[in-house]
Design an enzyme around this catalytic site. Structure first.
Site, PDB file in Angstrom:
ATOM      1  N   GLY A  70       0.807  -1.211   0.000  1.00  0.00           N
ATOM      2  CA  GLY A  70       0.000   0.000   0.000  1.00  0.00           C
ATOM      3  C   GLY A  70       0.839   1.258   0.000  1.00  0.00           C
ATOM      4  N   ALA A  71       1.945   1.258  -0.745  1.00  0.00           N
ATOM      5  CA  ALA A  71       2.923   2.344  -0.654  1.00  0.00           C
ATOM      6  C   ALA A  71       2.759   3.410  -1.727  1.00  0.00           C
ATOM      7  CB  ALA A  71       4.337   1.767  -0.720  1.00  0.00           C
ATOM      8  N   GLY A  80      -0.776   7.821   1.109  1.00  0.00           N
ATOM      9  CA  GLY A  80      -0.956   7.824   2.554  1.00  0.00           C
ATOM     10  C   GLY A  80       0.272   7.450   3.346  1.00  0.00           C
ATOM     11  N   GLY A 127       1.831   4.598   3.651  1.00  0.00           N
ATOM     12  CA  GLY A 127       2.805   3.787   2.948  1.00  0.00           C
ATOM     13  C   GLY A 127       3.750   4.618   2.116  1.00  0.00           C
ATOM     14  N   SER A 177      -3.633  -0.594  14.908  1.00  0.00           N
ATOM     15  CA  SER A 177      -4.409   0.625  15.067  1.00  0.00           C
ATOM     16  C   SER A 177      -4.826   0.782  16.518  1.00  0.00           C
ATOM     17  CB  SER A 177      -5.665   0.547  14.180  1.00  0.00           C
ATOM     18  OG  SER A 177      -6.591   1.549  14.510  1.00  0.00           O
ATOM     19  N   TYR A 202     -13.560  -3.854  11.509  1.00  0.00           N
ATOM     20  CA  TYR A 202     -12.249  -3.196  11.399  1.00  0.00           C
ATOM     21  C   TYR A 202     -11.409  -3.459  12.649  1.00  0.00           C
ATOM     22  CZ  TYR A 202      -8.764   0.502  10.894  1.00  0.00           C
ATOM     23  OH  TYR A 202      -7.573   1.203  10.808  1.00  0.00           O
TER      24      TYR A 202
END
Length: 309
Positions: free
Chosen positions: A21-22, A25, A27, A150, A176
């Site tokens: 996910g880079a 955001g 990442g 998280s 989540y």
């Protein structure tokens, strides 16, 4: 610890880093820091257009940066296997794996290509499968593996008899919370197994606090999840949140701090760990439940058909 900044990061030249996910955001911010420190960075994500844009951005800020995009769709275990196979064929030991990608509080129940509930499948199961498939390259380098958890793990619980919320009524936040608790438990259990099996990995976790990224816009904001909480959060955002760049610092600390130990967890040091400089974070008791972690691991191997070792 609270005075730690990116200036304290040791030179990363010669190290291969994979970040999921880079292309945006947290990442992307993580990739920017590690590329600046000399690491060879693989941007593992699902959108080639965004991948090319991320490459250009990183090279513009850090001329000569060694960075490349490689296709990885965490919503499809076939894509995870193909990505891992490319790395195994190349045969380059992986020094740092950062399992960063995720989705948050999707308004309705959705499923991955393999039929898993989307949050659990994308945030956790695919990262479990990816790490297992890359294990030979990780052990060769005595790698650092970082899982993104998280603050939401604090209210999470693992539904071992219904991990994919097929029988339980779907609610965005509990689902989540489960996925992020699973990520923290994965980090701790991976450390236990690394010690027992002699894999020589350093398995840690991190969370960004309340970081201003598009994760909320793509999840809770669409669903209306949290109602008053979301409205209050928007009103208080300037005081209780920080930038994506600051939110990435706990991840970078977990990935590079020489004294990190297996099972460590990093996050912001401000009030309720929402913002502030990076340092040790609080792990809630349910994340240390070794029996639940063992059963979750066994079920994850069954669901993904990826067996470690």
């Amino acid at each position: 610890m609270t005075t730690w900044t990116t200036a304290d990061i040791p030179d990363q030249s010669g190290k291969l880093v994979i970040i999921t996910g880079a292309t945006g955001g947290l990442g992307l911010e993580t990739a920017l820091v590690l590329a600046a420190k000399g690491a060879e960075v693989v941007l593992a994500a699902r959108n080639p257009t965004k991948g090319a844009e991320a490459e250009r951005l990183i090279r513009a800020r850090h001329p000569g940066a060694d960075v490349r995009f490689d296709l990885l769709d965490l919503g499809d275990l076939a894509s995870v296997a193909a990505f891992a196979d490319r790395q195994l064929t190349a045969g380059r030991p992986i020094d740092i794996l950062i399992n960063n990608a995720g989705v948050m509080a999707l308004p309705t129940r959705q499923t991955t290509a393999d039929g898993f509930e989307m949050q659990f499948g994308t945030n956790y199961l695919s990262h479990f499968a990816l790490t297992g498939r890359l294990l030979p390259l990780l052990t060769q380098a005595q790698a650092r593996v970082v899982q993104l958890s998280s603050m939401a793990h604090r209210g999470g619980r693992i539904l071992l008899d219904d991990l994919n919320y097929e029988k339980t009524a779907y609610k965005p936040w509990p689902v989540y919370q489960q996925s992020k608790l699973a990520m923290l438990m994965f980090a701790i259990e991976l450390d236990r197994r690394s010690q027992a099996q002699g894999w020589n990995l350093t398995s840690a976790a991190a969370h960004p606090g309340f970081a201003r990224t598009d994760l909320i816009a793509n999840g809770p904001a669409q669903s209306g999840a949290g109602g008053l909480m979301m409205a209050a959060g928007r009103l208080l955002q300037p005081w209780i949140s920080h930038s994506a760049a600051d939110g990435a610092l706990p991840t970078v600390m977990a990935a590079t701090l020489p004294q990190v130990r297996g099972g460590d967890y990093y996050g912001p040091q401000g009030v309720m760990e929402m913002k502030g400089p990076p340092g040790p974070a609080e792990i809630k008791p349910q994340a240390h439940d070794a029996e639940v972690a063992r059963r979750l691991w066994a079920e994850s191997e069954r669901l993904t058909s990826v067996r470690y070792g």
